[in-house]
Design a protein around this motif. Sequence first.
Motif, PDB file in Angstrom:
ATOM      1  N   LYS A 212      -7.400   1.287   1.907  1.00 62.78           N
ATOM      2  CA  LYS A 212      -6.585   1.355   2.971  1.00 62.78           C
ATOM      3  C   LYS A 212      -7.213   1.159   4.442  1.00 62.78           C
TER       4      LYS A 212
ATOM      5  N   GLU B 207      -9.350   8.843  -7.696  1.00 62.46           N
ATOM      6  CA  GLU B 207      -8.268   7.693  -7.275  1.00 62.46           C
ATOM      7  C   GLU B 207      -7.760   7.718  -5.871  1.00 62.46           C
TER       8      GLU B 207
ATOM      9  N   PHE C   9       0.905  -1.119  -0.049  1.00 63.86           N
ATOM     10  CA  PHE C   9       0.150  -0.050   0.120  1.00 63.86           C
ATOM     11  C   PHE C   9       0.854   1.330   0.012  1.00 63.86           C
TER      12      PHE C   9
ATOM     13  N   TYR D  95      -8.136   4.504  -3.309  1.00 54.81           N
ATOM     14  CA  TYR D  95      -6.871   4.181  -2.404  1.00 54.81           C
ATOM     15  C   TYR D  95      -7.606   4.239  -0.888  1.00 54.81           C
ATOM     16  N   ASN D  96      -8.128   5.498  -0.307  1.00 54.80           N
ATOM     17  CA  ASN D  96      -8.527   5.540   0.810  1.00 54.80           C
ATOM     18  C   ASN D  96      -9.395   4.316   1.252  1.00 54.80           C
TER      19      ASN D  96
ATOM     20  N   LEU E  33      -7.159  -2.194  -6.863  1.00 57.60           N
ATOM     21  CA  LEU E  33      -6.788  -0.714  -7.045  1.00 57.60           C
ATOM     22  C   LEU E  33      -6.078  -0.450  -8.331  1.00 57.60           C
TER      23      LEU E  33
ATOM     24  N   TYR F 286      -6.720  -4.340  -2.500  1.00 59.71           N
ATOM     25  CA  TYR F 286      -5.252  -3.986  -3.070  1.00 59.71           C
ATOM     26  C   TYR F 286      -5.395  -4.487  -4.660  1.00 59.71           C
TER      27      TYR F 286
ATOM     28  N   LYS G  79       1.144   4.407  -2.773  1.00 54.48           N
ATOM     29  CA  LYS G  79       0.383   5.556  -2.383  1.00 54.48           C
ATOM     30  C   LYS G  79       0.622   7.038  -2.878  1.00 54.48           C
TER      31      LYS G  79
ATOM     32  N   TYR H 206      -1.318   7.065  -6.352  1.00 48.50           N
ATOM     33  CA  TYR H 206      -2.911   7.325  -6.192  1.00 48.50           C
ATOM     34  C   TYR H 206      -3.336   8.885  -5.744  1.00 48.50           C
TER      35      TYR H 206
END
Length: 139
Positions: A92, A84, A70, A88-89, A139, A136, A74, A77
């Motif tokens: 996460k 995006e 991740f 990602y958040n 993503l 993940y 990071k 993203y």
Amino acid sequence: MRKSRLSLFKSTSMMISVVGIIMIILTVIVVAYVGYSIVSSDITNDISSGTQYDELAELKAQYDNLSVKFDNVKSTYYSSGPDEVKKYNDAKIELSRAKSAIENVQSALDAGKPSNDADSRIAFAKEKLEIANNAYNNL
């Protein structure tokens, strides 16, 4: 008459003594059985908690690997658009839920919870880690 009373007293005293000895022997047997049960249960719990600690270590290693993955993506993203960043958040968040589940397993083992409780928490943590891994991969 005196002889019969004396004989009765002797037999009664003998009977009380025999019953007392039998009760002492039974008490020792019961205490030994309870002690054996406790020791046997502790040994079984120690063995199962040993494997649970191994599973916990494996979960932590998987979490750490996924966390590194991740962190590596990071910047990609966050340099993209808001959609995006949101994607990602959200992924996460799944990772932090997995971390929380792993910490829950750790606390159960540290508190000495029953083995079936720790096993159910381990299964839940594995499920959350799998969800985070899927997030993940998406993503």
